[in-house]
Write a protein that holds these residues in place. Structure first.
Motif, short mmCIF file in Angstrom:
data_model
loop_
_atom_site.label_atom_id
_atom_site.label_comp_id
_atom_site.label_asym_id
_atom_site.label_seq_id
_atom_site.Cartn_x
_atom_site.Cartn_y
_atom_site.Cartn_z
N ARG A 84 6.67 -2.78 -4.45
CA ARG A 84 6.39 -4.15 -4.87
C ARG A 84 7.53 -5.05 -4.43
O ARG A 84 8.70 -4.75 -4.68
CB ARG A 84 6.23 -4.25 -6.39
CG ARG A 84 5.10 -3.42 -6.96
CD ARG A 84 4.89 -3.67 -8.44
NE ARG A 84 6.11 -3.69 -9.22
CZ ARG A 84 6.77 -2.59 -9.59
NH1 ARG A 84 6.33 -1.38 -9.23
NH2 ARG A 84 7.85 -2.68 -10.32
N ASP A 89 8.07 -1.09 -14.35
CA ASP A 89 6.67 -0.72 -14.16
C ASP A 89 5.71 -1.68 -14.86
O ASP A 89 4.51 -1.65 -14.60
CB ASP A 89 6.44 0.71 -14.65
CG ASP A 89 7.08 1.75 -13.75
OD1 ASP A 89 7.36 1.42 -12.58
OD2 ASP A 89 7.29 2.89 -14.21
N GLU A 114 0.81 -1.22 0.00
CA GLU A 114 0.00 0.00 0.00
C GLU A 114 0.84 1.26 0.00
O GLU A 114 0.33 2.35 -0.24
CB GLU A 114 -0.94 0.02 1.20
CG GLU A 114 -0.25 0.15 2.54
CD GLU A 114 -1.25 0.22 3.69
OE1 GLU A 114 -2.09 1.14 3.68
OE2 GLU A 114 -1.18 -0.66 4.57
N SER A 159 5.41 -4.62 -14.23
CA SER A 159 4.91 -5.52 -13.19
C SER A 159 4.15 -4.77 -12.11
O SER A 159 4.07 -5.23 -10.96
CB SER A 159 6.07 -6.29 -12.56
OG SER A 159 6.91 -5.42 -11.82
N SER A 160 3.56 -3.63 -12.45
CA SER A 160 2.97 -2.73 -11.46
C SER A 160 1.84 -3.34 -10.65
O SER A 160 1.53 -2.87 -9.55
CB SER A 160 2.47 -1.45 -12.16
OG SER A 160 1.53 -1.78 -13.16
N TYR A 161 1.20 -4.41 -11.15
CA TYR A 161 0.10 -5.04 -10.40
C TYR A 161 0.51 -6.42 -9.91
O TYR A 161 -0.31 -7.32 -9.75
CB TYR A 161 -1.14 -5.13 -11.30
CG TYR A 161 -2.45 -5.29 -10.55
CD1 TYR A 161 -2.87 -4.34 -9.62
CD2 TYR A 161 -3.27 -6.39 -10.78
CE1 TYR A 161 -4.07 -4.47 -8.95
CE2 TYR A 161 -4.48 -6.54 -10.12
CZ TYR A 161 -4.87 -5.58 -9.19
OH TYR A 161 -6.07 -5.71 -8.52
N THR A 162 1.80 -6.58 -9.62
CA THR A 162 2.32 -7.90 -9.26
C THR A 162 3.16 -7.83 -7.99
O THR A 162 4.40 -7.88 -8.05
CB THR A 162 3.17 -8.48 -10.41
OG1 THR A 162 2.43 -8.40 -11.63
CG2 THR A 162 3.55 -9.93 -10.16
#
Length: 252
Positions: free
Chosen positions: A181, A232, A177, A234-237
């Protein structure tokens, strides 16, 4: 393209060197940490500079907090930190658990586990929005041994890498949060000199038949996974462990 600074521990050889060079090609400036081989580290830095990025070689033992501080101070001098690759690690000669002594265990965990955790702490204090950072990525190096157990050879190494698996998931949940990452890459049998350093230079050749794709991997193939996780793209990993094992130790 300027993606900021990445620290790569153990960056003078093998997977670390391949990751450092590829990261530079993808727009990162790179701090190349090395334990003892200055010439090898400087050769990696030279390739990075030829790629148009900044680089510095920094000697340091990641089991020593004062060395870790020096590594990250060098990163601060180079520019804003955006990533860490916890690649430094050691193996040892093949040995059954009943023959392992405390000195071996202390070395195994000090470098492979404590060092990775302490380096990650330094990175979080620079990357996390909770500390005034702008976010970034930490990539830990685990191993197929963490899932296979390393019986009769490297149970202590496998246990250390199992600790990295747990650490990766826990830290990822702690800092996601705040824009950081945390992921890991799980190499399988890879053509590097770590096998020789563990006293078994012929291990790769013996393992070929146990690998579904029937060949060893390359340091560059592992580096591709590492640098993707740094980027970036992998921004949701967060919290993932990406296997690069040729199909061995890849399944849950």
């Amino acid at each position: 393209m300027n993606n900021g600074v990445v620290v790569i521990t153990g960056g003078s050889r093998g997977i670390g060197a391949a990751s450092a060079i590829l990261a530079a090609e993808r727009g990162f400036d790179v701090v190349v940490n090395y334990a003892g081989n200055l010439a090898a580290a400087e050769a990696v830095c030279a390739q990075i500079i030829r790629a148009g990025r900044k680089s510095v070689a920094v000697q340091g033992d990641v089991s020593k907090p004062e060395d870790i501080e020096r590594i990250f101070n060098a990163a601060d001098a180079l520019g804003p930190l955006k990533g860490l690759v916890n690649n430094a690690g050691v193996v040892d000669v093949a040995m059954r658990v009943e023959d392992v002594d405390l000195a071996r265990l202390e070395r195994m965990f000090a470098i492979n586990v404590y060092g990775a955790m302490l380096c990650a702490g330094q990175a979080v204090r620079r990357l996390s929005r909770a500390h005034g950072g702008t976010g970034g990525s930490i990539v830990n190096l685990t191993s197929g041994a963490a899932k296979l157990g390393g019986a009769n050879m490297y149970v202590d190494y496998a246990a250390a890498k199992g600790a990295i698996d747990s650490f990766t998931v826990g830290l990822a949940l702690e800092v996601a949060e705040h824009g950081v990452r945390v992921n890991a890459v799980r190499p399988g049998v890879i053509e590097t000199d770590i096998h020789a350093s563990g006293g078994d230079p012929d291990r790769v050749a013996r393992m070929i038949e146990a690998i579904p794709v029937k060949r060893a991997g390359t340091a560059h193939e592992v580096a591709e996974a590492i640098v993707w996780l740094l980027s970036d793209a992998s921004s949701y990993t967060p919290g993932s462990i990406l296997s690069v094992t040729g199909g061995r130790a890849s399944l849950p």
